[in-house]
Write a protein that holds these residues in place. Sequence first.
Motif, PDB file in Angstrom:
ATOM      1  N   MET A 163      44.642  46.416  41.551  1.00 57.76           N
ATOM      2  CA  MET A 163      43.583  47.416  41.631  1.00 57.76           C
ATOM      3  C   MET A 163      43.712  48.253  42.906  1.00 57.76           C
ATOM      4  SD  MET A 163      42.221  47.003  38.783  1.00 57.76           S
ATOM      5  CE  MET A 163      40.770  48.072  38.872  1.00 57.76           C
ATOM      6  N   PRO A 164      43.050  49.417  42.955  1.00 62.86           N
ATOM      7  CA  PRO A 164      43.184  50.326  44.102  1.00 62.86           C
ATOM      8  C   PRO A 164      42.490  49.770  45.352  1.00 62.86           C
ATOM      9  CG  PRO A 164      41.593  51.186  42.542  1.00 62.86           C
ATOM     10  CD  PRO A 164      42.232  50.003  41.876  1.00 62.86           C
ATOM     11  N   PRO A 165      42.800  50.362  46.523  1.00 63.32           N
ATOM     12  CA  PRO A 165      42.167  49.916  47.770  1.00 63.32           C
ATOM     13  C   PRO A 165      40.647  50.008  47.694  1.00 63.32           C
ATOM     14  CG  PRO A 165      43.990  51.409  48.228  1.00 63.32           C
ATOM     15  CD  PRO A 165      43.773  51.455  46.752  1.00 63.32           C
ATOM     16  N   ASP A 166      39.986  49.049  48.348  1.00 69.13           N
ATOM     17  CA  ASP A 166      38.529  49.022  48.502  1.00 69.13           C
ATOM     18  C   ASP A 166      37.769  48.722  47.218  1.00 69.13           C
ATOM     19  OD1 ASP A 166      38.813  49.679  51.232  1.00 69.13           O
ATOM     20  OD2 ASP A 166      38.884  51.814  50.742  1.00 69.13           O
ATOM     21  N   PHE A 167      38.472  48.486  46.109  1.00 62.70           N
ATOM     22  CA  PHE A 167      37.748  48.159  44.884  1.00 62.70           C
ATOM     23  C   PHE A 167      37.389  46.684  44.870  1.00 62.70           C
ATOM     24  CE2 PHE A 167      37.716  46.448  40.541  1.00 62.70           C
ATOM     25  CZ  PHE A 167      36.655  47.181  40.022  1.00 62.70           C
ATOM     26  N   GLN A 168      36.105  46.380  44.676  1.00 61.56           N
ATOM     27  CA  GLN A 168      35.608  45.021  44.523  1.00 61.56           C
ATOM     28  C   GLN A 168      34.454  45.057  43.527  1.00 61.56           C
ATOM     29  OE1 GLN A 168      34.699  44.468  48.733  1.00 61.56           O
ATOM     30  NE2 GLN A 168      36.311  42.936  48.894  1.00 61.56           N
ATOM     31  N   PHE A 169      34.489  44.142  42.561  1.00 57.00           N
ATOM     32  CA  PHE A 169      33.428  44.125  41.563  1.00 57.00           C
ATOM     33  C   PHE A 169      33.421  42.782  40.853  1.00 57.00           C
ATOM     34  CE2 PHE A 169      31.379  44.843  37.528  1.00 57.00           C
ATOM     35  CZ  PHE A 169      30.318  45.679  37.862  1.00 57.00           C
ATOM     36  N   PRO A 170      32.231  42.225  40.539  1.00 53.39           N
ATOM     37  CA  PRO A 170      30.922  42.750  40.934  1.00 53.39           C
ATOM     38  C   PRO A 170      30.510  42.357  42.348  1.00 53.39           C
ATOM     39  CG  PRO A 170      30.635  40.809  39.587  1.00 53.39           C
ATOM     40  CD  PRO A 170      32.113  41.078  39.620  1.00 53.39           C
ATOM     41  N   TYR A 171      31.144  41.306  42.875  1.00 52.47           N
ATOM     42  CA  TYR A 171      30.869  40.904  44.252  1.00 52.47           C
ATOM     43  C   TYR A 171      32.029  41.379  45.119  1.00 52.47           C
ATOM     44  CZ  TYR A 171      27.272  37.977  42.105  1.00 52.47           C
ATOM     45  OH  TYR A 171      26.191  37.532  41.398  1.00 52.47           O
ATOM     46  N   VAL A 172      32.497  40.540  46.038  1.00 57.49           N
ATOM     47  CA  VAL A 172      33.639  40.920  46.877  1.00 57.49           C
ATOM     48  C   VAL A 172      34.879  40.203  46.346  1.00 57.49           C
ATOM     49  CG1 VAL A 172      32.363  41.543  48.939  1.00 57.49           C
ATOM     50  CG2 VAL A 172      32.904  39.146  48.531  1.00 57.49           C
ATOM     51  N   ASP A 173      35.136  40.375  45.069  1.00 60.90           N
ATOM     52  CA  ASP A 173      36.204  39.635  44.402  1.00 60.90           C
ATOM     53  C   ASP A 173      37.582  40.171  44.762  1.00 60.90           C
ATOM     54  OD1 ASP A 173      34.504  37.870  42.706  1.00 60.90           O
ATOM     55  OD2 ASP A 173      33.791  39.813  41.989  1.00 60.90           O
ATOM     56  N   SER A 174      38.533  39.234  44.879  1.00 60.89           N
ATOM     57  CA  SER A 174      39.902  39.571  45.246  1.00 60.89           C
ATOM     58  C   SER A 174      40.866  39.489  44.074  1.00 60.89           C
ATOM     59  CB  SER A 174      40.403  38.624  46.352  1.00 60.89           C
ATOM     60  OG  SER A 174      39.646  38.768  47.535  1.00 60.89           O
ATOM     61  N   LEU A 175      40.429  38.901  42.953  1.00 60.66           N
ATOM     62  CA  LEU A 175      41.287  38.792  41.772  1.00 60.66           C
ATOM     63  C   LEU A 175      40.395  38.624  40.554  1.00 60.66           C
ATOM     64  CD1 LEU A 175      41.451  35.474  40.944  1.00 60.66           C
ATOM     65  CD2 LEU A 175      42.727  35.469  43.078  1.00 60.66           C
ATOM     66  N   TRP A 176      40.985  38.912  39.399  1.00 64.38           N
ATOM     67  CA  TRP A 176      40.219  38.878  38.144  1.00 64.38           C
ATOM     68  C   TRP A 176      41.028  38.199  37.046  1.00 64.38           C
ATOM     69  CZ3 TRP A 176      40.627  42.820  41.556  1.00 64.38           C
ATOM     70  CH2 TRP A 176      39.450  43.261  42.177  1.00 64.38           C
TER      71      TRP A 176
END
Length: 254
Positions: A163-176
Amino acid sequence: MGLALVSFSLGLGLVIAQLGLINGVWINGLPFEDADRLVTVVRHRTTGEELEQDLPALHLKDYREKQTTLEALYGSATIAMNLVRGDTGLMFWGAYITPGLFETLGVKPILGRTFVPDDLERANGDVVILGHELWTDEFARDPEIFGRSVMIEGKPRTVVGVMPPDFQFPYVDSLWLPLIPEELEEETGWMRHVMGFGRLNDGVSRQQAQLEFSNLVRTLGDPPDGTPMNFNQARVRPLIDFYLDDYMRGILFM
């Protein structure tokens, strides 16, 4: 490092990162397409002791198929996940999500792809999308990361996107990881509920969506493997309230 210290460090890092995220939302608003139409969906009990709870994972498919007021309904569940690099285990916040959620937010990966419906098949579900910071810090921005296998929660997962820089969702997630409701408890060992997200259809008000989901809450009830909770309504709220109201209150009382 002891388990208690790891948990404290991960929790402290989460609070600091959340405060930064909330500050950004407060100043700049939500960085998503048509953000004013994005909502969260939870169950709400108004009789007896008032209570809110996310949607039962086992009923997510029914909610998705029966609702008509959102463009689509998506689920997400965040937990701490273990990523193994060599002989070292690293803890990160990660989320199980429904395919299509990133597209609804209007966010595209900088490498690879997002999840697709085929990823919900057990044989195809061992895939992962990495956050930009994780890709940078642990994989040195390796452009060949696509298609490589990484060990997450004791299982090899194939990297399909970054994912692009600074993208976090829905919390401060680092991986999906792909959310397969029938396997969520098996994967996590305990999780049975997912938060609902979606975008209101054109011409549909939040009140109309809440009325429809309240009817679905009463119709679908509780999953057969759970304790009856007698939820009688739904709450459909603007996504921004999740960050600036409930989310902030959760941090203050952690």
